[in-house]
Design an enzyme around this catalytic site. Sequence first.
Site, PDB file in Angstrom:
ATOM      1  N   HIS A 133      24.380  11.479  93.609  1.00 14.32           N
ATOM      2  CA  HIS A 133      25.419  12.494  93.726  1.00 14.32           C
ATOM      3  C   HIS A 133      25.010  13.476  94.823  1.00 14.32           C
ATOM      4  O   HIS A 133      23.907  14.026  94.804  1.00 14.32           O
ATOM      5  CB  HIS A 133      25.553  13.202  92.377  1.00 14.32           C
ATOM      6  CG  HIS A 133      26.641  14.220  92.317  1.00 14.32           C
ATOM      7  ND1 HIS A 133      27.935  13.909  91.968  1.00 14.32           N
ATOM      8  CD2 HIS A 133      26.627  15.552  92.561  1.00 14.32           C
ATOM      9  CE1 HIS A 133      28.668  15.006  91.991  1.00 14.32           C
ATOM     10  NE2 HIS A 133      27.895  16.025  92.352  1.00 14.32           N
ATOM     11  N   ASP A 149      29.518  17.007  85.590  1.00 14.97           N
ATOM     12  CA  ASP A 149      28.577  17.558  86.571  1.00 14.97           C
ATOM     13  C   ASP A 149      28.252  19.010  86.252  1.00 14.97           C
ATOM     14  O   ASP A 149      29.134  19.872  86.293  1.00 14.97           O
ATOM     15  CB  ASP A 149      29.266  17.445  87.949  1.00 14.97           C
ATOM     16  CG  ASP A 149      28.384  17.920  89.098  1.00 14.97           C
ATOM     17  OD1 ASP A 149      27.180  18.135  88.873  1.00 14.97           O
ATOM     18  OD2 ASP A 149      28.925  18.063  90.215  1.00 14.97           O
ATOM     19  N   GLY A 150      26.972  19.257  85.943  1.00 14.06           N
ATOM     20  CA  GLY A 150      26.496  20.627  85.804  1.00 14.06           C
ATOM     21  C   GLY A 150      25.836  20.919  84.464  1.00 14.06           C
ATOM     22  O   GLY A 150      26.438  20.745  83.412  1.00 14.06           O
ATOM     23  N   GLY A 151      24.571  21.294  84.534  1.00 16.40           N
ATOM     24  CA  GLY A 151      23.866  21.743  83.334  1.00 16.40           C
ATOM     25  C   GLY A 151      23.569  20.642  82.324  1.00 16.40           C
ATOM     26  O   GLY A 151      23.379  20.922  81.139  1.00 16.40           O
ATOM     27  N   GLY A 196      28.574  25.546  92.871  1.00 18.77           N
ATOM     28  CA  GLY A 196      27.896  26.362  93.879  1.00 18.77           C
ATOM     29  C   GLY A 196      26.379  26.247  93.826  1.00 18.77           C
ATOM     30  O   GLY A 196      25.722  26.296  94.853  1.00 18.77           O
ATOM     31  N   HIS A 226      30.456  14.734  96.659  1.00 14.79           N
ATOM     32  CA  HIS A 226      31.256  15.744  95.962  1.00 14.79           C
ATOM     33  C   HIS A 226      31.595  16.855  96.954  1.00 14.79           C
ATOM     34  O   HIS A 226      30.731  17.665  97.295  1.00 14.79           O
ATOM     35  CB  HIS A 226      30.410  16.262  94.778  1.00 14.79           C
ATOM     36  CG  HIS A 226      31.076  17.319  93.966  1.00 14.79           C
ATOM     37  ND1 HIS A 226      30.399  18.002  92.980  1.00 14.79           N
ATOM     38  CD2 HIS A 226      32.336  17.805  93.966  1.00 14.79           C
ATOM     39  CE1 HIS A 226      31.228  18.883  92.420  1.00 14.79           C
ATOM     40  NE2 HIS A 226      32.398  18.779  92.998  1.00 14.79           N
ATOM     41  N   MET A 231      28.816  21.687 100.229  1.00 13.42           N
ATOM     42  CA  MET A 231      29.393  23.025  99.996  1.00 13.42           C
ATOM     43  C   MET A 231      29.584  23.733 101.342  1.00 13.42           C
ATOM     44  O   MET A 231      28.731  23.635 102.222  1.00 13.42           O
ATOM     45  CB  MET A 231      28.444  23.853  99.130  1.00 13.42           C
ATOM     46  CG  MET A 231      28.066  23.166  97.825  1.00 13.42           C
ATOM     47  SD  MET A 231      27.118  24.262  96.775  1.00 13.42           S
ATOM     48  CE  MET A 231      26.635  23.107  95.471  1.00 13.42           C
ATOM     49  N   MET A 264      33.837  19.421  86.069  1.00 12.89           N
ATOM     50  CA  MET A 264      32.770  20.396  86.351  1.00 12.89           C
ATOM     51  C   MET A 264      32.415  21.121  85.059  1.00 12.89           C
ATOM     52  O   MET A 264      33.269  21.738  84.434  1.00 12.89           O
ATOM     53  CB  MET A 264      33.234  21.434  87.383  1.00 12.89           C
ATOM     54  CG  MET A 264      33.248  20.994  88.820  1.00 12.89           C
ATOM     55  SD  MET A 264      31.770  20.176  89.405  1.00 12.89           S
ATOM     56  CE  MET A 264      30.516  21.441  89.199  1.00 12.89           C
ATOM     57  N   GLY A 289      20.930  17.239  87.994  1.00 16.09           N
ATOM     58  CA  GLY A 289      20.112  17.741  89.094  1.00 16.09           C
ATOM     59  C   GLY A 289      18.797  18.282  88.598  1.00 16.09           C
ATOM     60  O   GLY A 289      17.793  17.567  88.496  1.00 16.09           O
ATOM     61  N   SER A 296      21.570  14.367  91.090  1.00 17.40           N
ATOM     62  CA  SER A 296      22.171  15.217  92.106  1.00 17.40           C
ATOM     63  C   SER A 296      21.068  15.651  93.052  1.00 17.40           C
ATOM     64  O   SER A 296      20.158  16.393  92.669  1.00 17.40           O
ATOM     65  CB  SER A 296      22.812  16.443  91.462  1.00 17.40           C
ATOM     66  OG  SER A 296      23.098  17.383  92.466  1.00 17.40           O
ATOM     67  N   MET A 319      32.852  20.145  97.814  1.00 16.02           N
ATOM     68  CA  MET A 319      33.242  21.478  97.338  1.00 16.02           C
ATOM     69  C   MET A 319      33.582  22.298  98.576  1.00 16.02           C
ATOM     70  O   MET A 319      32.856  23.223  98.971  1.00 16.02           O
ATOM     71  CB  MET A 319      32.083  22.097  96.542  1.00 16.02           C
ATOM     72  CG  MET A 319      31.951  21.463  95.164  1.00 16.02           C
ATOM     73  SD  MET A 319      30.353  21.775  94.437  1.00 16.02           S
ATOM     74  CE  MET A 319      29.422  20.473  95.202  1.00 16.02           C
ATOM     75  N   ASP A 346      26.045  16.908  96.893  1.00 17.32           N
ATOM     76  CA  ASP A 346      26.875  18.108  96.816  1.00 17.32           C
ATOM     77  C   ASP A 346      27.081  18.726  98.188  1.00 17.32           C
ATOM     78  O   ASP A 346      26.139  19.235  98.798  1.00 17.32           O
ATOM     79  CB  ASP A 346      26.201  19.135  95.897  1.00 17.32           C
ATOM     80  CG  ASP A 346      26.307  18.717  94.450  1.00 17.32           C
ATOM     81  OD1 ASP A 346      27.423  18.379  94.017  1.00 17.32           O
ATOM     82  OD2 ASP A 346      25.269  18.713  93.755  1.00 17.32           O
ATOM     83  N   GLY A 391      22.739  24.559  91.610  1.00 20.44           N
ATOM     84  CA  GLY A 391      22.124  23.758  90.552  1.00 20.44           C
ATOM     85  C   GLY A 391      21.476  24.697  89.534  1.00 20.44           C
ATOM     86  O   GLY A 391      21.383  25.912  89.757  1.00 20.44           O
ATOM     87  N   GLY A 392      21.051  24.130  88.427  1.00 21.51           N
ATOM     88  CA  GLY A 392      20.250  24.880  87.460  1.00 21.51           C
ATOM     89  C   GLY A 392      21.013  25.856  86.581  1.00 21.51           C
ATOM     90  O   GLY A 392      20.409  26.738  85.974  1.00 21.51           O
TER      91      GLY A 392
HETATM   92  C1  DX5 Z   1      27.001  22.302  91.205  1.00 18.38           C
HETATM   93  C2  DX5 Z   1      26.852  20.883  91.691  1.00 18.38           C
HETATM   94  C3  DX5 Z   1      26.055  20.014  90.785  1.00 18.38           C
HETATM   95  C4  DX5 Z   1      24.608  20.428  90.612  1.00 18.38           C
HETATM   96  C5  DX5 Z   1      24.160  19.940  89.277  1.00 18.38           C
HETATM   97  O1  DX5 Z   1      27.853  22.986  92.049  1.00 18.38           O
HETATM   98  O2  DX5 Z   1      28.122  20.292  91.853  1.00 18.38           O
HETATM   99  O3  DX5 Z   1      26.113  18.655  91.201  1.00 18.38           O
HETATM  100  O4  DX5 Z   1      23.769  19.920  91.593  1.00 18.38           O
HETATM  101  O5  DX5 Z   1      22.882  20.432  89.063  1.00 18.38           O
HETATM  102  P1  DX5 Z   1      22.314  20.779  87.614  1.00 18.38           P
HETATM  103  O6  DX5 Z   1      22.187  19.452  86.869  1.00 18.38           O
HETATM  104  O7  DX5 Z   1      21.009  21.419  87.897  1.00 18.38           O
HETATM  105  O8  DX5 Z   1      23.306  21.680  86.950  1.00 18.38           O
HETATM  106 ZN    ZN Z   2      28.254  18.070  92.181  1.00 16.77          ZN
END
Ligand code: DX5
Ligand code: ZN
Length: 215
Positions: free
Chosen positions: A33, A172-174, A144, A66, A37, A139, A194, A8, A68, A35, A146-147
């Site tokens: 990927h 996607d996420g964490g 919103g 993606h 937003m 999700m 990410g 990401s 959002m 993102d 990363g991390g």
């Molecule tokens: C969150 C994004 C993710 C994010 C993932 O809203 O959709 O794609 O970048 O990042 P990590 O892997 O750090 O959770």
């Molecule tokens: Zn994403």
Amino acid sequence: MKIKIAPSILSADFSDLKSELKRMEKSGADLFHIDVMDGHFVPNITIGPVVVQSLRKSTCLPLDVHLMIEHPEKYVDSFVEAGSDMITVHEETVSLNGFKKIAAGLRKKGIKAGISFNPPTAAKRIDKFLPFLDFVLVMSVNPGFGGQKFIPSSIPKVIYLRSKFKGDISVDGGINEEVAGRLINAGASILVSGSYLFKSKTPKFTIERMRNAGI
Ligand code: DX5
Ligand code: ZN
């Protein structure tokens, strides 16, 4: 199913995106990927079609966009023109008919259509979309930023969807190496990563370990 790893780019160095893409490509990434937003659907603003256009010139790997954003139907075409290969919209932002229209338009252009849903949304809400999907994006954090920390209740959602759907299931996420194994065993086929991947000093090994983390 081959397990695909999608860095990401939200966690990349935005002042040097081209080298970041190359670094991940050389490390064995399968797709990127991206993102998007809007500051309405999620409390953060990131990138738009012009950045996707530049990324398109810097890599041959598929671009997984993606969205959002609210009213995705207004913006899909500009992300198509920018060179997206896969586009995801959120269940929370479209009706079934709205999605069918978007998906039909994407397919005509050879672009894959996916739907995503937030942690508070039940996986059952995706049932009616399944016949029109190329892939689903689960999700595993509230979108919103990363991390964030992986939300474990995403795993039964992957199991549920895999029992009904043969296409790609992306999460996607964490995601880190430990979570990767549990997701692959549950039926996920694309892992978005990410912060964990971009922080790695040895992304090649991190990608390899994530890909092979299932039993
Ligand atoms: C969150 C994004 C993710 C994010 C993932 O809203 O959709 O794609 O970048 O990042 P990590 O892997 O750090 O959770
Ligand atoms: Zn994403």
